[in-house]
Write a protein that holds these residues in place. Structure first.
Motif, mmCIF file in Angstrom:
data_model
loop_
_atom_site.group_PDB
_atom_site.id
_atom_site.type_symbol
_atom_site.label_atom_id
_atom_site.label_comp_id
_atom_site.label_asym_id
_atom_site.label_seq_id
_atom_site.Cartn_x
_atom_site.Cartn_y
_atom_site.Cartn_z
ATOM 1 N N GLU A 1 0.839 -1.213 0.000
ATOM 2 C CA GLU A 1 0.000 0.000 0.000
ATOM 3 C C GLU A 1 0.865 1.250 0.000
ATOM 4 O O GLU A 1 0.591 2.214 -0.711
ATOM 5 C CB GLU A 1 -0.898 0.020 1.239
ATOM 6 N N TYR A 2 1.905 1.187 0.774
ATOM 7 C CA TYR A 2 2.832 2.319 0.846
ATOM 8 C C TYR A 2 3.494 2.528 -0.511
ATOM 9 O O TYR A 2 3.610 3.664 -1.001
ATOM 10 C CB TYR A 2 3.862 2.056 1.943
ATOM 11 N N LEU A 3 3.914 1.428 -1.135
ATOM 12 C CA LEU A 3 4.562 1.520 -2.442
ATOM 13 C C LEU A 3 3.646 2.207 -3.457
ATOM 14 O O LEU A 3 4.092 3.051 -4.243
ATOM 15 C CB LEU A 3 4.947 0.118 -2.926
ATOM 16 N N GLN A 4 2.348 1.886 -3.393
ATOM 17 C CA GLN A 4 1.400 2.514 -4.321
ATOM 18 C C GLN A 4 1.309 4.023 -4.055
ATOM 19 O O GLN A 4 1.220 4.802 -4.992
ATOM 20 C CB GLN A 4 0.015 1.862 -4.195
ATOM 21 N N ARG A 5 1.352 4.395 -2.789
ATOM 22 C CA ARG A 5 1.278 5.831 -2.460
ATOM 23 C C ARG A 5 2.548 6.558 -2.941
ATOM 24 O O ARG A 5 2.488 7.682 -3.429
ATOM 25 C CB ARG A 5 1.092 6.018 -0.953
ATOM 26 N N VAL A 6 3.695 5.887 -2.814
ATOM 27 C CA VAL A 6 4.961 6.470 -3.285
ATOM 28 C C VAL A 6 4.899 6.653 -4.801
ATOM 29 O O VAL A 6 5.234 7.709 -5.347
ATOM 30 C CB VAL A 6 6.163 5.588 -2.887
ATOM 31 N N LYS A 7 4.422 5.613 -5.482
ATOM 32 C CA LYS A 7 4.309 5.668 -6.936
ATOM 33 C C LYS A 7 3.430 6.859 -7.346
ATOM 34 O O LYS A 7 3.780 7.618 -8.245
ATOM 35 C CB LYS A 7 3.689 4.360 -7.440
ATOM 36 N N LYS A 8 2.305 7.025 -6.636
ATOM 37 C CA LYS A 8 1.352 8.074 -6.985
ATOM 38 C C LYS A 8 1.954 9.463 -6.759
ATOM 39 O O LYS A 8 1.832 10.347 -7.618
ATOM 40 C CB LYS A 8 0.094 7.903 -6.139
ATOM 41 N N VAL A 9 2.628 9.645 -5.647
ATOM 42 C CA VAL A 9 3.135 10.989 -5.348
ATOM 43 C C VAL A 9 4.240 11.376 -6.338
ATOM 44 O O VAL A 9 4.384 12.540 -6.701
ATOM 45 C CB VAL A 9 3.576 11.118 -3.870
ATOM 46 N N HIS A 10 5.011 10.386 -6.816
ATOM 47 C CA HIS A 10 6.029 10.678 -7.833
ATOM 48 C C HIS A 10 5.362 11.002 -9.170
ATOM 49 O O HIS A 10 5.693 11.984 -9.812
ATOM 50 C CB HIS A 10 6.939 9.460 -8.051
ATOM 51 N N SER A 11 4.445 10.146 -9.589
ATOM 52 C CA SER A 11 3.972 10.230 -10.971
ATOM 53 C C SER A 11 2.803 11.187 -11.138
ATOM 54 O O SER A 11 2.658 11.779 -12.199
ATOM 55 C CB SER A 11 3.595 8.841 -11.474
ATOM 56 N N GLU A 12 1.987 11.354 -10.102
ATOM 57 C CA GLU A 12 0.805 12.217 -10.256
ATOM 58 C C GLU A 12 0.754 13.349 -9.253
ATOM 59 O O GLU A 12 0.010 14.307 -9.431
ATOM 60 C CB GLU A 12 -0.479 11.384 -10.054
ATOM 61 N N GLY A 13 1.499 13.218 -8.190
ATOM 62 C CA GLY A 13 1.395 14.215 -7.132
ATOM 63 C C GLY A 13 0.393 13.757 -6.082
ATOM 64 O O GLY A 13 0.015 12.594 -6.023
ATOM 65 N N GLY A 14 -0.059 14.718 -5.281
ATOM 66 C CA GLY A 14 -0.954 14.402 -4.168
ATOM 67 C C GLY A 14 -0.334 14.904 -2.894
ATOM 68 O O GLY A 14 0.822 15.346 -2.897
ATOM 69 N N PHE A 15 -1.060 14.849 -1.800
ATOM 70 C CA PHE A 15 -0.590 15.372 -0.511
ATOM 71 C C PHE A 15 -0.139 16.831 -0.654
ATOM 72 O O PHE A 15 0.831 17.261 -0.045
ATOM 73 C CB PHE A 15 0.567 14.530 0.045
ATOM 74 N N GLY A 16 -0.866 17.573 -1.528
ATOM 75 C CA GLY A 16 -0.532 18.982 -1.712
ATOM 76 C C GLY A 16 0.595 19.228 -2.693
ATOM 77 O O GLY A 16 1.066 20.340 -2.854
#
Lengths: 563, 470
Positions: free
Chosen positions: B291-306
């Motif tokens: 789950e963490y890996l998916q969040r890392v992937k998302k923040v790199h590729s799409e952003g998020g968390f502001g």
């Protein structure tokens, strides 16, 4: 690290301080003459320029500070000598905006392209050099040596749009490349540039592809074959007035950033097409900034601080809200925390009141390190001197030289070592200690050395497939083998670790066969019935392979079982 | 110990002489070799202030063996003269005498004799004067008596040229009474012995003084390595400040924990083959918190968390690549992730351990070095807190100008929020190398003399204890 010409208007110390305030580091003040004389000797430097050069370290993501124009603009705004620029996109005075058509064939090799036009540029030699230099720096940095993005700049008045970015088999491409006198096919060019010291590094990017990227104008004139070379026809000169800039890429975001840099560094107004990132507006609260930095400034003051960093800001009047415009030059700003950092730089790090966090915690040592620290003290007290060796070594060090097969060690292997010294991570501390003795043969005998440190072993049960193992290794090197000395050290270590001498519930040693040791002079150490390591007199062949000439005994045990 | 007889005789002579005696004269009066007297002087000096002896050197003329013979029997030319009777002597007869040849030519040049070459029976020698004065003998006799000062330098040099005389330098002592002068000498003991202690005889004994100028005997000892001594001090500082030590005993790390989790983009230059050691075996890491890996992937590729994110195609294959960790921050990331999986409590962490860079090596850079790292996680930490804690840390180090020694900062939200740490938690961190302060502390210019097998063991033997703040 980048070099800039900078007109001497400040004393060196003042400039140093200014750089520091602006978040940069003035690395060195030098001259071309000094640099050449340092590298090639005074004689070579005699004709070189002694204009002063400032060597400044720029943060890796601040592409806007890569050229003199950008740095000077940034510093001038910071010092309130210039208003923060607002970059605008303008349409050409006459005629339609230019267009770049991207064909689907490019998907197979380099799918993205963006372009812009800078109009009414006046180049001087210095400005021209700086323009070329910026391209080169961007190529080396964000463009990852042209693999992600390649930049082409052209004299717009030599060509006519619309332009086409397509991809063709190399045999079908033919044009006169930059600074050549005749036409070549792309296939010929690739072999021509194999011997070009500069261009040969980029060939691999497209070499194996079935089609090569190519840009034409509406009359079929070749602008460039990215990421390798431009056409000769469109090259820019000091007389060029209108510049056509194209960026082709495998990463669209980076292409946009690079194009933004190329246009904003040389002109505040420009025309561009495709979906170039322009200004992003962002709202945040002054409380956020105050809270994160640890200051207490008014909303208006914070807006001013940010504006000094070229982030045009204003208090909206709604509570403590600030509207911040992030210009295309600042692709590094991707989160409110980046804006906070700029506010802190503008406020001055040294002006921030130092506070002590109230975080209450109780300290704990990592048990393995605690054991190591305590054991080291007492082993030195036992008359042995501590060595400190590299965790990386050659395969030979842990294999052949010890009389072992490398395939039988559980060593992890490095795929890209620059030299044989870094082929594997050590699986034993012994080679390092023997090499330490070899480098210190002039020292009086006996040499008694120890090391407590980690080796690395493959281990399938770990997420990365390997783990560290903490070892204690000692060697005794003298005119006689001194097995009893090393054995005595083992006894002392066991005493320190509160393990009594006994089979079963204590420790004992038992004869063992090991190709590293002299036959009949090796024993295995058992603690509570489990093997933890070996000791013995080293095999003469092993000693000789480490360029040593005296008998030597050694001990190596795992200390993790004693936790 | 010198001959006690000579020592005592010397002391008696010194006692009688008010202004002192010369050791050469003492030797001739006692009829012993001068060196014996010198030995006696030395052994008396070792006893303290019994006598005082000043070294002096003097030059005097001494007759050679030939000179002594001449002083006794007359010069060769005089002997030639006296061996010639009034009626003369056949030359060949004269030449048979030991002094004949030398004496003949000298006597001839002195015009004491003449040769009659036409005399029947061969050349014959006659006196030309009735009597002679043998000045050479007279001069040598004067010198022998010690009255050489009556002669001129020129005359002495003339004799020296004839090898009858030589100039000798004599080193002697001028001996006077010392402050604790006594003619009776008790034998001095070198060391206190168990027997003396048992029978109390030490009370009566005199002990030979020690030479406090000499160095002592070096103890047999082991030594700790200077870099490790400095490491111990840094650990101590962190422990004093309430920081808990992180388990950094994992040199092999996945790119995921070393780079991706820290929000370092996959195209970052630090992830290049030229900067990082990659592994061929085991090449890839396999287990990640999904789950963490998916969040890392998302923040790199799409952003998020502001965050805008980096907007690129994040690849698991890149994250899986095993490397030799390039910083201990990889461990900090693992620790912060672990922290986020439980109810948050503030932490202060530190570590000092090896990191690896595939760099070009020079006098100050090696492929591996020790990184010192400090991390504080709590609600509402500010840049002011970072500056404050750095100030405390570097004050303990005794370093005033600390900006250039290391790096520091606040971890990005794109790193912390995907881990699951609460929104208001800030994490401040700083790092520096252990080698640089150690080289400064111990004045070492070449890092290879400090770290690795080319270490100079003498430097290890000689290195002092490490007190960073002094």
């Amino acid at each position: 690290m980048y070099l800039f010409f900078f007109y001497l208007v400040l004393a060196d110390e003042e400039f140093d301080e200014l750089c520091f305030e602006f978040g940069l580091e003035l690395d060195e003040i030098t001259s071309e003459k000094e640099l050449i004389s340092k590298e090639q000797g005074d004689s070579k430097a005699s004709g070189a320029s002694d204009v002063i050069l400032y060597k400044i370290d720029v943060p890796a993501n601040r592409y806007d500070l890569l050229c003199l124009e950008g740095l000077v603009r940034g510093l001038q705004v910071f010092k309130n000598k210039l208003d923060a620029p607002r970059y605008t996109r303008v349409s050409p005075v006459s005629g339609q905006p230019q267009r770049l058509i991207i064909t689907k064939e490019t998907a197979a090799v380099r799918p993205h392209a963006v372009a812009a036009v800078l109009r009414n540029i006046t180049f001087t030699q210095e400005r021209y050099d700086s323009f070329i230099e910026l391209q080169e720096k961007l190529h080396q940095n964000i463009c990852r040596k042209r693999s992600l993005v390649a930049i082409g700049t052209h004299d717009l008045d030599t060509i006519s749009g619309p332009f086409t970015y397509t991809a063709k088999p190399p045999g079908d491409i033919c044009f006169k490349p930059l600074n050549q006198t005749k036409e070549y096919t792309a296939t010929q060019l690739m072999s021509l540039y194999k011997s070009d010291s500069h261009l040969k590094h980029y060939l691999h990017i497209i070499e194996d592809k079935p089609v090569y990227p190519i840009i034409y104008d509406s009359n079929g004139i070749v602008l460039s074959m990215p990421p390798i070379i431009n056409g000769d026809h469109t090259k820019i000169t000091l007389k060029t007035k209108n510049v056509f800039i194209e960026c082709t890429a495998t990463d669209l975001t980076k292409a946009k950033i690079v194009l933004d840099m190329m246009v904003t560094m040389f002109k505040v107004n420009f025309t561009c097409f495709n979906n170039l990132i322009l200004i992003i507006s962002c709202l945040l609260s002054s409380e956020f900034i105050n809270h994160k930095v640890g200051i207490n400034e008014s909303t208006e003051n914070i807006a001013q601080l940010l504006t000094r960093m070229c982030l045009l800001s204003r208090a909206t009047g709604v509570g403590d809200e600030i509207e911040v415009e992030i210009p295309p030059t600042r692709s590094d700003v991707i989160h409110a925390c980046d804006i906070m950092e700029d506010a802190a730089i503008a406020y001055g790090f040294n002006n921030i009141t130092r506070t002590t966090p109230r975080t209450y915690t109780v300290a704990n040592q990592f048990p393995l390190n605690k054991l190591t620290e305590l054991l080291r003290q007492d082993l030195a007290a036992a008359g042995f001197t501590e060595a400190l060796n590299f965790a990386l070594c050659s395969q030979e060090d842990i294999g052949d030289k010890l009389g072992k097969k490398i395939s039988e060690t559980r060593a992890v292997h490095i795929s890209n070592p620059k030299t044989a010294e870094f082929q594997v991570a050590r699986t034993t501390l012994l080679p390092g200690l023997l090499k330490t003795i070899a480098a210190n043969r002039k020292m009086p005998l006996p040499l008694k050395l120890f090391e407590i440190s980690d080796v690395v072993l493959k281990d399938d049960t770990k997420d990365v497939g390997a783990r560290n193992s903490r070892r204690f290794c000692a060697v005794y090197y003298n005119k006689s083998p001194g097995f009893e000395v090393i054995h005595g050290l083992l006894d002392r270590a066991m005493q320190l670790l509160e393990v009594k001498s006994a089979r079963g519930d204590g420790y004992h040693i038992q004869a063992a066969d090991d190709s590293t040791f002299f036959p009949g002079r090796c024993a295995e150490v058992f603690v509570h019935g489990k093997s933890v390591g070996r000791l013995g007199v080293l095999h003469p062949d092993v000693i000789n392979r480490f360029e040593l000439t005296m008998p030597c005994s050694a001990l190596e045990i795992d200390i993790e079982p004693f936790l | 110990m010198a001959d006690t007889g000579v020592v005592e005789a010397l002391l008696r002579l010194v006692e009688k002489a008010d202004d002192g005696v010369d050791s050469v004269q003492v030797a001739s009066r006692l009829g012993v070799d001068h060196q014996v007297v010198v030995g006696a002087v030395k052994s008396l000096q070792a006893l303290g202030d019994v006598i005082s002896a000043d070294l002096c050197s003097s030059k005097h003329w001494e007759l050679t063996e030939e000179g002594t013979e001449i002083a006794e029997q007359g010069s060769h030319e005089a002997r030639v003269f006296s061996s010639i009777p009034l009626e003369g002597l056949v030359q060949s007869e004269l030449m048979k005498l030991s002094f004949g040849k030398i004496g003949f030519s000298k006597a001839m040049s002195n015009k004491w004799i003449r040769v009659d070459k036409t005399h029947e029976g061969g050349p014959r020698i006659f006196r030309t004067v009735d009597s002679i004065v043998d000045q050479v003998q007279e001069k040598l006799l004067l010198l022998q008596k010690g009255s050489g000062s009556e002669l001129e330098e020129k005359e002495k040099n003339e004799l020296k040229k004839r090898k009858l005389l030589s100039e000798v330098t004599v080193k002697s002592y001028w001996i006077t009474k010392g402050s604790s002068f006594s003619t009776t000498i008790t034998k001095q003991e070198t060391e206190l012995t168990p027997e003396m202690m048992a029978n109390g005889s030490w009370k009566e004994k005199k002990f030979k003084p020690y030479n406090f100028e000499a160095m002592g005997v070096a103890p047999d000892s082991g030594h700790l390595h200077p870099l490790m001594k400095v490491r111990t001090q840094f650990r101590q500082i962190f422990l004093e400040m309430g920081f808990t030590e992180m388990p950094t005993n994992n040199f092999i790390e996945s790119s995921f924990w070393n780079f991706d989790s820290l929000f370092q983009p996959q195209q970052h230059p630090a992830r290049d083959q030229h900067d990082t050691f990659f592994l061929s075996d085991p090449a890839l890491a396999h287990e990640f918190p999904q789950e963490y890996l998916q969040r890392v992937k998302k923040v790199h590729s799409e952003g998020g968390f502001g965050s805008q994110g980096y907007k690129y195609d994040w690849k698991i294959e890149e994250a899986q690549k095993n490397i030799l960790r390039t910083h201990t921050t990889a461990v900090s990331a693992r620790m912060l992730y672990k922290l986020a999986q439980q109810k948050f409590t503030p932490v202060k962490y530190f570590s000092i351990d090896r990191v690896f860079r595939n760099e070009t090596l020079d006098a100050t850079h090696l492929a591996e070095f020790h990184q010192i790292e400090g991390v504080v996680a709590d609600y509402g930490l500010t840049l002011g807190d970072l500056m404050g804690i750095l100030h405390q840390f570097f004050t303990k180090l005794g370093l005033k100008k600390w900006v250039e020694v290391g790096n520091s900062g606040i971890f990005r939200p794109e790193m912390l929020l995907p881990m699951g740490l609460p929104e208001g938690v800030s994490v401040i961190a700083w790092g520096l190398s252990l080698e640089r302060p150690t080289m400064i502390k111990y004045g070492i210019n070449n890092i290879r003399e400090l770290v690795g097998h080319k270490v100079n063991l003498q430097m290890v033997y000689d290195s002092p204890i490490c007190r960073l703040d002094s």
